[in-house]
Motif scaffolding. Structure first.
Motif, PDB file in Angstrom:
ATOM      1  N   ARG A   1     -11.467  -3.111   9.625  1.00 11.21           N
ATOM      2  CA  ARG A   1     -11.312  -2.766   8.209  1.00 11.21           C
ATOM      3  C   ARG A   1     -11.758  -1.333   7.934  1.00 11.21           C
ATOM      4  NH1 ARG A   1     -13.084  -8.744   6.141  1.00 11.21           N
ATOM      5  NH2 ARG A   1     -10.969  -9.609   6.218  1.00 11.21           N
ATOM      6  N   ALA A   2     -12.815  -0.896   8.600  1.00 12.33           N
ATOM      7  CA  ALA A   2     -13.270   0.488   8.435  1.00 12.33           C
ATOM      8  C   ALA A   2     -12.208   1.460   8.943  1.00 12.33           C
ATOM      9  CB  ALA A   2     -14.588   0.710   9.166  1.00 12.33           C
TER      10      ALA A   2
ATOM     11  N   ASP B   1      -9.836   3.363 -10.070  1.00  9.60           N
ATOM     12  CA  ASP B   1     -10.420   2.473  -9.047  1.00  9.60           C
ATOM     13  C   ASP B   1     -11.879   2.224  -9.267  1.00  9.60           C
ATOM     14  OD1 ASP B   1      -7.983   2.342  -7.903  1.00  9.60           O
ATOM     15  OD2 ASP B   1      -8.417   3.692  -6.246  1.00  9.60           O
TER      16      ASP B   1
ATOM     17  N   GLN C   1      -6.328   6.994  -8.917  1.00  8.45           N
ATOM     18  CA  GLN C   1      -7.606   7.021  -8.196  1.00  8.45           C
ATOM     19  C   GLN C   1      -8.775   6.908  -9.180  1.00  8.45           C
ATOM     20  OE1 GLN C   1      -8.619  10.635  -6.157  1.00  8.45           O
ATOM     21  NE2 GLN C   1     -10.059   9.601  -4.819  1.00  8.45           N
TER      22      GLN C   1
ATOM     23  N   GLU D   1      -3.585   9.458   2.608  1.00  9.81           N
ATOM     24  CA  GLU D   1      -3.553   9.888   1.209  1.00  9.81           C
ATOM     25  C   GLU D   1      -3.876  11.372   1.090  1.00  9.81           C
ATOM     26  OE1 GLU D   1      -2.993   9.689  -2.892  1.00  9.81           O
ATOM     27  OE2 GLU D   1      -2.425   8.266  -1.337  1.00  9.81           O
TER      28      GLU D   1
ATOM     29  N   ARG E   1      -6.104   5.035   5.823  1.00 10.22           N
ATOM     30  CA  ARG E   1      -5.485   5.151   4.505  1.00 10.22           C
ATOM     31  C   ARG E   1      -5.961   6.411   3.793  1.00 10.22           C
ATOM     32  NH1 ARG E   1      -5.984  -1.188   2.876  1.00 10.22           N
ATOM     33  NH2 ARG E   1      -3.964  -1.825   3.708  1.00 10.22           N
ATOM     34  N   ALA E   2      -7.240   6.707   3.899  1.00  5.86           N
ATOM     35  CA  ALA E   2      -7.794   7.899   3.251  1.00  5.86           C
ATOM     36  C   ALA E   2      -7.188   9.167   3.853  1.00  5.86           C
ATOM     37  CB  ALA E   2      -9.313   7.926   3.379  1.00  5.86           C
TER      38      ALA E   2
ATOM     39  N   ILE F   1      -8.993   0.911   9.047  1.00  4.11           N
ATOM     40  CA  ILE F   1      -7.888   0.884   8.080  1.00  4.11           C
ATOM     41  C   ILE F   1      -8.224   1.758   6.881  1.00  4.11           C
ATOM     42  CG2 ILE F   1      -6.670  -0.565   6.405  1.00  4.11           C
ATOM     43  CD1 ILE F   1      -6.735  -2.802   8.505  1.00  4.11           C
ATOM     44  N   ARG F   2      -9.449   1.637   6.348  1.00  2.00           N
ATOM     45  CA  ARG F   2      -9.852   2.470   5.207  1.00  2.00           C
ATOM     46  C   ARG F   2      -9.770   3.953   5.558  1.00  2.00           C
ATOM     47  NH1 ARG F   2     -13.668  -1.510   4.595  1.00  2.00           N
ATOM     48  NH2 ARG F   2     -15.238  -0.288   5.657  1.00  2.00           N
ATOM     49  N   LYS F   3     -10.261   4.303   6.737  1.00  2.00           N
ATOM     50  CA  LYS F   3     -10.242   5.698   7.165  1.00  2.00           C
ATOM     51  C   LYS F   3      -8.805   6.196   7.317  1.00  2.00           C
ATOM     52  CE  LYS F   3     -12.025   8.788  10.708  1.00  2.00           C
ATOM     53  NZ  LYS F   3     -12.821   8.905  11.937  1.00  2.00           N
TER      54      LYS F   3
ATOM     55  N   GLU G   1      -3.524  -5.948   5.438  1.00  2.00           N
ATOM     56  CA  GLU G   1      -4.205  -6.067   6.733  1.00  2.00           C
ATOM     57  C   GLU G   1      -3.311  -6.771   7.743  1.00  2.00           C
ATOM     58  OE1 GLU G   1      -7.880  -8.218   6.509  1.00  2.00           O
ATOM     59  OE2 GLU G   1      -9.024  -6.423   6.070  1.00  2.00           O
TER      60      GLU G   1
END
Length: 71
Positions: free
Chosen positions: A28-29, A71, A68, A39, A35-36, A31-33, A3
């Motif tokens: 944070r949301a 996780d 994955q 990927e 990263r997804a 960042i998650r989006k 982060e």
């Protein structure tokens, strides 16, 4: 990337974001989006290369799938 590293690249003061729960939650949301999406793009490229016979891409795709699943 952490982060903090992402905040540094974006020139964002992470400690200031953490003072506001709704803002840090949105950060944070995002960042998650991101990263997804990243990927998914990597996996698509690996899949296409594996379909063309690239065994290294196939192995990497399998490694990511196994990772994955853990996780």
């Amino acid at each position: 990337m952490t982060e903090q590293q992402i905040a540094d690249v974006l020139d964002i003061e992470l400690n200031e974001l953490k003072k506001n729960q709704s803002v840090i939650a949105a950060y944070r949301a995002a960042i998650r989006k991101g990263r997804a999406k990243g990927e998914a793009e990597i996996r698509l490229v690996l899949y296409r290369r594996a379909k063309e016979g690239d065994t290294g891409a196939y192995r990497e795709l399998l490694r990511r799938e196994k990772k994955q699943g853990g996780d």
